[in-house]
Scaffold this motif. Structure first.
Motif, PDB file in Angstrom:
ATOM      1  N   MET A 379       0.824  -1.210   0.000  1.00  0.00           N
ATOM      2  CA  MET A 379       0.000   0.000   0.000  1.00  0.00           C
ATOM      3  C   MET A 379       0.857   1.258   0.000  1.00  0.00           C
ATOM      4  N   ASP A 380       2.166   1.109   0.061  1.00  0.00           N
ATOM      5  CA  ASP A 380       3.061   2.265   0.081  1.00  0.00           C
ATOM      6  C   ASP A 380       2.987   3.015  -1.249  1.00  0.00           C
ATOM      7  N   PHE A 381       2.783   4.342  -1.165  1.00  0.00           N
ATOM      8  CA  PHE A 381       2.760   5.163  -2.369  1.00  0.00           C
ATOM      9  C   PHE A 381       4.175   5.631  -2.680  1.00  0.00           C
ATOM     10  N   VAL A 382       4.887   4.776  -3.393  1.00  0.00           N
ATOM     11  CA  VAL A 382       6.251   5.094  -3.820  1.00  0.00           C
ATOM     12  C   VAL A 382       6.336   4.786  -5.314  1.00  0.00           C
ATOM     13  N   PRO A 383       7.252   5.402  -6.026  1.00  0.00           N
ATOM     14  CA  PRO A 383       7.417   5.067  -7.444  1.00  0.00           C
ATOM     15  C   PRO A 383       7.783   3.592  -7.593  1.00  0.00           C
ATOM     16  N   PRO A 384       7.432   2.967  -8.731  1.00  0.00           N
ATOM     17  CA  PRO A 384       7.826   1.572  -8.951  1.00  0.00           C
ATOM     18  C   PRO A 384       9.325   1.388  -8.761  1.00  0.00           C
ATOM     19  N   ILE A 385       9.689   0.372  -7.990  1.00  0.00           N
ATOM     20  CA  ILE A 385      11.090   0.124  -7.652  1.00  0.00           C
ATOM     21  C   ILE A 385      11.434  -1.305  -8.062  1.00  0.00           C
ATOM     22  N   SER A 386      12.668  -1.533  -8.469  1.00  0.00           N
ATOM     23  CA  SER A 386      13.137  -2.885  -8.746  1.00  0.00           C
ATOM     24  C   SER A 386      14.213  -3.255  -7.739  1.00  0.00           C
ATOM     25  N   HIS A 387      14.009  -4.373  -7.046  1.00  0.00           N
ATOM     26  CA  HIS A 387      15.000  -4.882  -6.096  1.00  0.00           C
ATOM     27  C   HIS A 387      15.644  -6.115  -6.722  1.00  0.00           C
ATOM     28  N   ASN A 388      16.719  -5.910  -7.451  1.00  0.00           N
ATOM     29  CA  ASN A 388      17.394  -7.027  -8.134  1.00  0.00           C
ATOM     30  C   ASN A 388      16.411  -7.846  -8.978  1.00  0.00           C
TER      31      ASN A 388
END
Length: 401
Positions: A379-388
């Motif tokens: 539910m966090d409103f953060v930009p799409p992130i890639s973790h590896n």
């Protein structure tokens, strides 16, 4: 708010099977919109040039048809209305109310100018003799209440998503809820749905006489969505609380609840061993409003509620959905579709001062060494992130995709 809520996913499926030599069987919990889907589809047929006389609609829960007592009466009634020189579109709602209905359905199906569509609120519809008699000659369209996207769309747009999500999990996703404004009216409506399911689809169909035990099992399951459950564990919990019940009885009741589409069972899948596991299922509820109606806001585990919403959405998108096991770690969902496997981890939030929450949620996905897509939904409103290679997405945006 008035008017029909568009159900494009299901409507397109009906269109694709039009006049195919298959019986179209729409299944799903009561009041999820099966009859409305037929309304929308009939509107489409008429707009496409079909004469209204070619369409035969019978709702076997309508008092007008309560004098139909057996399949032969049903068959004769429909046969008298058939047009001999045109295609006839036959829609039968809640057909399981007629004993040996499958014989009438089969009799209509073999006619070259009949396109047959039926609905039912219990998996019993596709068990036993119907499955045997019509094997390979029907297609099942599994219908659920409104998705979050459908719910938001019916309310006019994507403003105030957090408020809409709160209402979605409190008021529920049954389409008619959108026409009710007062909390007490919504509560009364959900009470009616719940009571009819329990009395008609569970107790009557499965000859369950102990309403007290059934109520306790339902409450236990509603309170434990997303937790590993077994009939033995539930029986032991109830027995220790003073209500002795056998694991066999619990299993019978759970089967009835699953067959009535009030609960969905997610089995486990061993990612490394590539095998399905017979123990450690999880159960998810068809609609969060029913949980709120029965339990209120008590012990609302928002993480598991969100997990439930994602599980149903994956089903809507056509996936087979399993709980994943990777060694000693667990992945919330393995979704198996036409293009292969996808992995999903769901969390209310992964934001913490020390980063331990994010680390924990990523660990099970990182334990999978293949190259299938992996997603962390929060539910966090953060930009799409890639973790590896693991994509972290906002779950509300994902639901609206």
């Amino acid at each position: 708010m008035t008017g029909l809520v568009e159900r494009p996913i299901y409507l397109e499926q009906l269109k694709s099977f039009r006049e195919k030599e298959l019986i179209k069987v729409v299944t799903g919990i009561r009041r999820c919109g099966k009859s409305t889907l037929f309304d929308l589809y009939c509107d489409y047929l008429i707009q496409d040039g079909v004469d209204e006389k070619q369409i035969i609609r019978i709702n076997l829960e309508d008092p007008d048809y309560h004098d139909i007592k057996d399949y032969m009466q049903l068959y004769k009634m429909i046969k008298e209305q058939l047009l001999t020189d045109k295609m006839n579109y036959i829609f039968l709602d809640e057909v399981q109310n007629i004993p040996e209905f499958q014989k009438a359905v089969d009799g209509l199906f073999i006619k070259k100018n009949c396109d047959v569509y039926i609905t039912g609120s219990n998996a019993y519809l596709l068990s036993g003799e119907l499955a045997t008699l019509l094997a390979g000659r029907y297609v099942e369209i599994r219908m659920l209440p409104l998705s979050f996207k459908e719910y938001v769309s019916a309310q006019g747009g994507i403003q105030d998503l957090q408020i809409k999500y709160r209402n979605y999990i409190q008021n529920g996703s049954f389409p008619y809820v959108l026409q009710l404004n007062r909390k007490r009216d919504i509560h009364a409506y959900l009470e009616g749905i719940y009571t009819s399911i329990i009395l008609k689809d569970v107790m009557a169909r499965y000859r369950i006489s102990d309403a007290g035990i059934l109520d306790k099992i339902v409450r236990f399951m509603f309170d434990n969505i997303g937790n590993l459950c077994s009939a033995t564990k539930i029986a032991n919990t109830m027995t220790s609380a003073g209500r002795k019940v056998s694991a066999h009885t619990v299993d019978h009741y759970l089967t009835a609840l699953v067959d009535s589409f009030i609960l969905y069972r997610a089995n486990r899948y061993d990612v490394k061993g590539k095998q399905y596991l017979m123990i450690g299922q999880k159960y998810y509820l068809c609609d969060m409003g029913l949980r709120y109606y029965l339990l209120g806001s008590r012990n609302m585990d928002m993480g598991h509620i969100l997990e439930n919403i994602v599980y149903l959405e994956l089903l809507r998108r056509g996936y087979e959905v399993y709980v994943g096991k990777v060694g000693s770690a667990e992945i919330d969902f393995i979704a198996i579709g036409e293009t292969g496997e996808e992995y999903y981890q769901v969390a209310q939030t992964v934001i913490s001062a020390d980063g331990k929450v994010l680390e924990r949620e990523l660990a099970s996905l990182e334990a999978v060494k293949d190259h299938n897509p992996k997603y962390l939904l929060t539910m966090d409103f953060v930009p799409p992130i890639s973790h590896n290679g693991i994509k972290q997405l906002n779950v509300l945006e994902w639901l609206l995709n």
